[in-house]
Design a protein around this motif. Structure first.
Motif, mmCIF file in Angstrom:
data_model
loop_
_atom_site.group_PDB
_atom_site.id
_atom_site.type_symbol
_atom_site.label_atom_id
_atom_site.label_comp_id
_atom_site.label_asym_id
_atom_site.label_seq_id
_atom_site.Cartn_x
_atom_site.Cartn_y
_atom_site.Cartn_z
ATOM 1 N N ASP A 168 -6.695 4.882 -10.310
ATOM 2 C CA ASP A 168 -6.282 5.669 -9.148
ATOM 3 C C ASP A 168 -5.864 7.044 -9.658
ATOM 4 O OD1 ASP A 168 -5.103 6.811 -6.897
ATOM 5 O OD2 ASP A 168 -4.212 4.923 -6.230
ATOM 6 N N THR A 169 -6.629 8.051 -9.337
ATOM 7 C CA THR A 169 -6.397 9.386 -9.892
ATOM 8 C C THR A 169 -5.422 10.224 -9.066
ATOM 9 O OG1 THR A 169 -8.350 10.238 -8.726
ATOM 10 C CG2 THR A 169 -8.661 9.422 -10.974
ATOM 11 N N ARG A 170 -4.902 9.676 -7.997
ATOM 12 C CA ARG A 170 -3.901 10.409 -7.224
ATOM 13 C C ARG A 170 -2.623 10.582 -8.040
ATOM 14 N NH1 ARG A 170 -2.660 6.850 -2.289
ATOM 15 N NH2 ARG A 170 -2.913 5.246 -3.920
ATOM 16 N N PRO A 171 -1.853 11.632 -7.792
ATOM 17 C CA PRO A 171 -0.543 11.746 -8.434
ATOM 18 C C PRO A 171 0.292 10.500 -8.154
ATOM 19 C CG PRO A 171 -1.106 13.789 -7.314
ATOM 20 C CD PRO A 171 -2.134 12.787 -6.905
ATOM 21 N N VAL A 172 1.111 10.103 -9.121
ATOM 22 C CA VAL A 172 1.875 8.874 -8.955
ATOM 23 C C VAL A 172 2.778 8.943 -7.727
ATOM 24 C CG1 VAL A 172 3.805 9.604 -10.439
ATOM 25 C CG2 VAL A 172 3.272 7.172 -10.176
ATOM 26 N N GLU A 173 3.246 10.137 -7.388
ATOM 27 C CA GLU A 173 4.084 10.260 -6.190
ATOM 28 C C GLU A 173 3.324 9.848 -4.938
ATOM 29 O OE1 GLU A 173 5.396 13.633 -9.009
ATOM 30 O OE2 GLU A 173 3.549 12.567 -8.463
ATOM 31 N N ASN A 174 2.035 10.168 -4.866
ATOM 32 C CA ASN A 174 1.235 9.779 -3.702
ATOM 33 C C ASN A 174 1.017 8.267 -3.668
ATOM 34 O OD1 ASN A 174 1.130 12.496 -3.332
ATOM 35 N ND2 ASN A 174 -1.099 12.693 -3.414
ATOM 36 N N GLN A 175 0.840 7.669 -4.843
ATOM 37 C CA GLN A 175 0.694 6.218 -4.902
ATOM 38 C C GLN A 175 1.963 5.517 -4.424
ATOM 39 O OE1 GLN A 175 -1.002 4.773 -8.676
ATOM 40 N NE2 GLN A 175 -1.532 6.885 -9.160
ATOM 41 N N ILE A 176 3.098 6.015 -4.873
ATOM 42 C CA ILE A 176 4.375 5.427 -4.475
ATOM 43 C C ILE A 176 4.593 5.594 -2.981
ATOM 44 C CG2 ILE A 176 6.883 5.624 -4.721
ATOM 45 C CD1 ILE A 176 6.344 6.485 -7.658
ATOM 46 N N ASP A 177 4.238 6.751 -2.450
ATOM 47 C CA ASP A 177 4.397 7.016 -1.023
ATOM 48 C C ASP A 177 3.644 5.979 -0.195
ATOM 49 O OD1 ASP A 177 5.332 8.801 1.162
ATOM 50 O OD2 ASP A 177 3.183 9.126 1.446
ATOM 51 N N GLY A 178 2.408 5.700 -0.580
ATOM 52 C CA GLY A 178 1.626 4.708 0.138
ATOM 53 C C GLY A 178 2.205 3.314 0.006
ATOM 54 N N ALA A 179 2.712 2.988 -1.174
ATOM 55 C CA ALA A 179 3.291 1.668 -1.399
ATOM 56 C C ALA A 179 4.546 1.457 -0.569
ATOM 57 C CB ALA A 179 3.602 1.489 -2.880
ATOM 58 N N LEU A 180 5.385 2.473 -0.472
ATOM 59 C CA LEU A 180 6.618 2.336 0.293
ATOM 60 C C LEU A 180 6.338 2.121 1.768
ATOM 61 C CD1 LEU A 180 8.795 5.095 -1.416
ATOM 62 C CD2 LEU A 180 9.066 2.621 -1.607
ATOM 63 N N LEU A 181 5.223 2.639 2.237
ATOM 64 C CA LEU A 181 4.850 2.468 3.636
ATOM 65 C C LEU A 181 4.292 1.077 3.905
ATOM 66 C CD1 LEU A 181 4.468 3.847 6.439
ATOM 67 C CD2 LEU A 181 2.181 4.517 5.656
ATOM 68 N N ASN A 182 3.630 0.482 2.901
ATOM 69 C CA ASN A 182 2.855 -0.736 3.141
ATOM 70 C C ASN A 182 3.313 -1.992 2.411
ATOM 71 O OD1 ASN A 182 0.357 0.185 4.781
ATOM 72 N ND2 ASN A 182 0.529 1.748 3.190
ATOM 73 N N LEU A 183 4.100 -1.846 1.367
ATOM 74 C CA LEU A 183 4.436 -2.995 0.536
ATOM 75 C C LEU A 183 5.945 -3.267 0.527
ATOM 76 C CD1 LEU A 183 2.230 -2.139 -2.600
ATOM 77 C CD2 LEU A 183 1.552 -3.326 -0.497
ATOM 78 N N PRO A 184 6.349 -4.530 0.512
ATOM 79 C CA PRO A 184 7.783 -4.868 0.513
ATOM 80 C C PRO A 184 8.391 -4.828 -0.888
ATOM 81 C CG PRO A 184 6.501 -6.878 0.636
ATOM 82 C CD PRO A 184 5.498 -5.742 0.671
ATOM 83 N N ILE A 185 8.306 -3.667 -1.530
ATOM 84 C CA ILE A 185 8.860 -3.539 -2.872
ATOM 85 C C ILE A 185 10.331 -3.132 -2.803
ATOM 86 C CG2 ILE A 185 6.632 -2.999 -3.914
ATOM 87 C CD1 ILE A 185 7.465 -0.053 -3.997
ATOM 88 N N ALA A 186 11.067 -3.453 -3.886
ATOM 89 C CA ALA A 186 12.493 -3.139 -3.941
ATOM 90 C C ALA A 186 12.763 -1.823 -4.643
ATOM 91 C CB ALA A 186 13.246 -4.257 -4.650
ATOM 92 N N GLY A 187 11.800 -1.389 -5.466
ATOM 93 C CA GLY A 187 12.002 -0.166 -6.209
ATOM 94 C C GLY A 187 10.852 0.093 -7.158
ATOM 95 N N VAL A 188 10.952 1.208 -7.866
ATOM 96 C CA VAL A 188 9.894 1.686 -8.748
ATOM 97 C C VAL A 188 10.356 1.605 -10.194
ATOM 98 C CG1 VAL A 188 8.529 3.719 -9.399
ATOM 99 C CG2 VAL A 188 8.984 3.226 -6.984
#
Length: 270
Positions: A168-188
């Motif tokens: 995934d060549t997107r900046p890591v911030e963009n990856q995290i942004d998508g994950a926070l919207l869609n995944l039930p994660i507790a943190g990074v």
């Protein structure tokens, strides 16, 4: 909300999380055939006693000794891991989590079995590097978490690989942004290029600046000489290599190194 839940899990805003590394388990290349389960349990209890005695806030079971790593471990690894961790956990007075190499399904299964409060793992992305290809499907992983009734286990996840390259060549911030919207994660979790090496403080800072209400844990590379800077940014640290005897990941914990790290970290948290 996420920051409050993070503090509830660890009892502090910036937890110091010490690694409880098992020796290589049966079935892995470096396993010692003369080491019994009792030996494994004894050495890990010794490490746990040091962590608790020196004031670590939490600990995490780990099996990095089972190198080279697998993204899908065998049943012999899960069985051994649970046998050892369950006996050691009886003596723990601090919160504990687990991670089974880079296998999120095994990690969640073990967490459920040993009553772990949190896990460190991968849940999304495709990577290639030292340990071959790894692909993580979050739909499958979180459905499995639900199916086994492990929704109370807090999932902290990496978005960048150790010893590899992300597809995934997107900046890591963009990856995290998508994950926070869609995944039930507790943190990074953010680590360096391999165990024992830290991420750049500037990279850590960019992520924290973008997501101030998301727990960000330093996943590797914390040392006495850098933890003050890194803990001004991160919301906790997982520490292994630098508190081991001779600074070698596979060794047991050195009480003096552990004490020095806690002292430096506490000063940073003041």
């Amino acid at each position: 909300m996420m920051m409050e839940q993070h503090e509830n899990v660890f009892g502090t805003k910036k937890p110091l999380i010490g690694c409880l590394h098992m020796a290589a388990l049966p079935g892995s290349y470096y396993a010692d055939p003369t080491m019994t389960y009792r030996d494994q349990i004894r050495r890990l209890k010794e490490d746990a006693k040091i962590l608790m005695g020196e004031g670590f806030d939490a600990c995490v079971f780990a099996n990095e000794g089972d190198r080279p790593y697998l993204s899908q471990v065998g049943p012999e690894t899960v069985a051994s891991y649970v046998r050892i961790a369950a006996e050691v956990a009886v003596d723990l007075t601090i919160p504990y989590g687990c991670g089974v190499l880079i296998d999120p399904i095994a990690t969640l299964a073990v967490a459920k079995a040993i009553d772990a409060k949190f896990v460190r793992t991968y849940v999304t992305g495709t990577y290639n590097g030292l340990f071959g290809w790894q692909t993580f499907n979050p739909g499958e992983i979180f459905r499995y978490q639900k199916q086994i009734g492990a929704e109370n286990v807090r999932v902290y996840t990496y978005f960048e690989p150790h010893a590899g390259t992300g597809m995934d060549t997107r900046p890591v911030e963009n990856q995290i942004d998508g994950a926070l919207l869609n995944l039930p994660i507790a943190g990074v979790l953010m680590g360096g290029p391999r165990a024992g090496l830290p991420p750049q403080a500037t990279a850590l800072g960019r992520v924290k600046e973008r997501f101030p209400q998301t727990p960000l844990i330093l996943g590797s590379g914390g040392r006495v000489d850098n933890i003050k800077e890194l803990l001004t940014i991160a919301d906790g640290v997982i520490i292994g290599t630098s508190i081991k005897k001779e600074g070698i990941l596979w060794n047991q914990i050195d009480p003096q190194r552990a004490a020095a790290f806690v002292k430096a970290a506490r000063e940073a948290k003041l």
